[in-house]
Design an enzyme around this catalytic site. Sequence first.
Site, PDB file in Angstrom:
ATOM      1  N   HIS A   1     -41.751 -13.657  59.165  1.00 35.46           N
ATOM      2  CA  HIS A   1     -42.936 -14.167  59.842  1.00 35.46           C
ATOM      3  C   HIS A   1     -42.614 -14.738  61.217  1.00 35.46           C
ATOM      4  O   HIS A   1     -43.488 -14.925  62.040  1.00 35.46           O
ATOM      5  CB  HIS A   1     -43.655 -15.190  58.950  1.00 35.46           C
ATOM      6  CG  HIS A   1     -44.414 -14.518  57.839  1.00 35.46           C
ATOM      7  ND1 HIS A   1     -45.512 -15.058  57.225  1.00 35.46           N
ATOM      8  CD2 HIS A   1     -44.235 -13.317  57.253  1.00 35.46           C
ATOM      9  CE1 HIS A   1     -45.971 -14.215  56.301  1.00 35.46           C
ATOM     10  NE2 HIS A   1     -45.200 -13.166  56.295  1.00 35.46           N
TER      11      HIS A   1
ATOM     12  N   SER B   1     -43.270  -8.066  61.555  1.00 36.87           N
ATOM     13  CA  SER B   1     -42.880  -6.797  60.940  1.00 36.87           C
ATOM     14  C   SER B   1     -42.533  -5.746  61.995  1.00 36.87           C
ATOM     15  O   SER B   1     -43.155  -5.696  63.053  1.00 36.87           O
ATOM     16  CB  SER B   1     -44.042  -6.255  60.102  1.00 36.87           C
ATOM     17  OG  SER B   1     -44.482  -7.219  59.184  1.00 36.87           O
TER      18      SER B   1
ATOM     19  N   LYS C   1     -54.167  -2.644  50.873  1.00 29.81           N
ATOM     20  CA  LYS C   1     -53.219  -1.534  50.785  1.00 29.81           C
ATOM     21  C   LYS C   1     -52.105  -1.850  49.765  1.00 29.81           C
ATOM     22  O   LYS C   1     -51.684  -0.972  49.000  1.00 29.81           O
ATOM     23  CB  LYS C   1     -52.621  -1.288  52.162  1.00 29.81           C
ATOM     24  CG  LYS C   1     -51.867   0.023  52.273  1.00 29.81           C
ATOM     25  CD  LYS C   1     -51.543   0.333  53.727  1.00 29.81           C
ATOM     26  CE  LYS C   1     -50.748   1.611  53.836  1.00 29.81           C
ATOM     27  NZ  LYS C   1     -50.614   2.068  55.215  1.00 29.81           N
ATOM     28  N   ASP C   2     -51.670  -3.100  49.747  1.00 30.44           N
ATOM     29  CA  ASP C   2     -50.629  -3.486  48.786  1.00 30.44           C
ATOM     30  C   ASP C   2     -51.150  -3.419  47.347  1.00 30.44           C
ATOM     31  O   ASP C   2     -50.417  -3.026  46.434  1.00 30.44           O
ATOM     32  CB  ASP C   2     -50.108  -4.900  49.085  1.00 30.44           C
ATOM     33  CG  ASP C   2     -49.077  -4.893  50.218  1.00 30.44           C
ATOM     34  OD1 ASP C   2     -48.596  -3.794  50.574  1.00 30.44           O
ATOM     35  OD2 ASP C   2     -48.753  -5.976  50.739  1.00 30.44           O
TER      36      ASP C   2
ATOM     37  N   GLU D   1     -24.804   1.223  34.672  1.00 36.98           N
ATOM     38  CA  GLU D   1     -26.209   1.540  34.850  1.00 36.98           C
ATOM     39  C   GLU D   1     -26.377   2.407  36.099  1.00 36.98           C
ATOM     40  O   GLU D   1     -25.557   2.339  37.018  1.00 36.98           O
ATOM     41  CB  GLU D   1     -27.001   0.236  35.014  1.00 36.98           C
ATOM     42  CG  GLU D   1     -27.008  -0.618  33.761  1.00 36.98           C
ATOM     43  CD  GLU D   1     -28.008  -0.115  32.736  1.00 36.98           C
ATOM     44  OE1 GLU D   1     -27.661   0.801  31.974  1.00 36.98           O
ATOM     45  OE2 GLU D   1     -29.140  -0.637  32.718  1.00 36.98           O
TER      46      GLU D   1
END
Lengths: 406, 185
Positions: free
Chosen positions: A211, A215, A239-240, A283
């Site tokens: 922040h 971005s 959108k998320d 894994e």
Amino acid sequence: MISPDKGIGKWIEDRLPIFEFAKHSLVDYPTPRNLNYWWNFGSLAGITLVIMIVTGIVLAMQYTPHVDYAFDSVERVMRDVNYGWLLRYLHMNGATMFFIVVYIHIFRGLYYGSYKSPRELLWWLGVVILLLMMATAFMGYVLPWGQMSFWATTVITNLFSAVPLVGESIVTWLWGGFAVGNPTLNRFYALHYLLPFVIVGVVILHIWALHTVKSNNPLGIDMKGPQDSIPFHPYYTAKDYFGLGVFLIAYMAIVFFAPNFFGEPDNYIPANPMATPPHIVPEWYFLPYYAILRAIPDKLGGVIAMFGSLLILFVLPWLDRSKVRSARFRPIYKQFFWLFLVDCIVLGWVGANPPEGKFVLIGQVATAYYFSHFLIILPLLGLVEKTKPLPESIAAAVTTTGPPKD
Amino acid sequence: MTAKARPGKTTADEDGASRRDFLILATGAVGGAGAVLSVWPFIHSMNPSADVLALSSTELDISPIEEGQAITIQWRGKPVFVRHRTAAEITAAQDVDVADLRDPESDQKRAEKPEWLILVGVCTHLGCIPLGQKQGDPRGDWNGWFCPCHGSHYDSSGRIRKGPAPKNLEVPPYVFIDDTTVRIG
Ligand code: HEM
Ligand code: FES
């Protein structure tokens, strides 16, 4: 609704400006107007972390960290505890989903140059989260105390015996005994409980840094004014949410229809310290590093290469000398990016196979390429690559020339 | 603080500045050293505890083990291989040019009584248990043990001959209490 302008809301706000803080960082936060779906994976990672903590805490209420009871307590979760099977499968496959999401998130960063100035610290915090996640998942895998739990712990903790002089003492200290045993299981459980909350702390720093520097975006150019950004809410919250729906469909499909697809059948055999299973594999999310470990025919060398393959991410911002962030404007880097991705998949495939025959050579070539990508290709590209002209601004690029092609 | 700010005082020393510097440094050093030292109990608590250490010796009756046979027992949570070697295995182990080995050690040094080979059954690479104890197990190219994890071959003296392991299989401390009893640890 409580409002910060009157009544109890105002009383609180005057003493702790929490409404202002939430509005500033979740609603108004100015976000580039051109983010694509690859930008969904950050919020997905955060949600997955919450899912892991919630399912983990209820599992912890049923789990017994003792070598004589651990395996049975997990089987009791599966058979007798109400919805225990669901909680365990959510947690087990949640780890898989977490790594899928975070790996996509990282490769997004590699493609769009999100690690470059001014986002170096943001990138560093991300790498720290990756390391903590790996430690957490490794220690979680030990808890069911099956054959793979036991032997994966043995092999991985033995990596530290490669340290010159004090190696053996370090390993004994990690184990709390002369072999993997009850003290090891207990401390791994304590740390498996703790580390996810440490991750939460680092995630807060990660978002704080985000922040502050804002971005990145598919064009890799800075926002120059209000015309380049839109508020986070409702545009990216919506959108998320959509991305979350798609993610949950995939996650639940695995949980309900193939819950053991990513697991090893051997882990349903109780741990036996006196017999090693014939094929030990980690894994899936650790396979590329395992391949790098085995590619070097020297014990210490292999361990250094394995840790080096992760730590090199810390210096990436300084190895990539190009001023242009996004691969969209870097025609040669773009091809090397895909080659690098293929190389990582090849390493994973080699890691899943026994180190014999062709796999030895392929593993060594792929390991050499992995390091060359960072140490040779990226620095050279910064000098020789001819980048495409950058658009004047985000708004100019996405409003006059139509949607960007990629 | 300068002399100007405090009329009447002329030098930094008279003002007590260097005395304060010294006190800050000394306090910092004592506090810092104390903080570092107080970490030790936390670290050491993770080392093997007294009850774990107390379990560190095991006695074994070796009379039932026939020549050519081997058994595995548990010592300090680890497997220990006890092999009653055949004459052929002993000669093969002794007829080796020690200088050619990755971890040079003569068979005489590794087996107090040549017919009894006692080893910690933990691969010195990354800790798997090598195969070769049971009838029908693969015993590697040197007729000793073979570690399936990453392919280490050990000879009939438990010495590393091929593969990624850096060292020979460890010989635990042991004593023969009498002809048929051995104490390991
Ligand atoms: C970063 C988040 C986390 C990751 C990546 C993670 C990963 C794992 C993995 C891979 C397993 C083994 C699953 C299996 O094969 O059965 C596991 C087991 C377990 N975890 Fe976590 N975990 C996380 C958070 C937590 C938290 C916060 C808790 C407790 C508060 C927790 C408690 C447990 C318990 C009790 C088990 C044993 C039961 C079982 O095996 O299903 N986990 N974890
Ligand atoms: S653990 Fe035996 S060869 Fe790797």
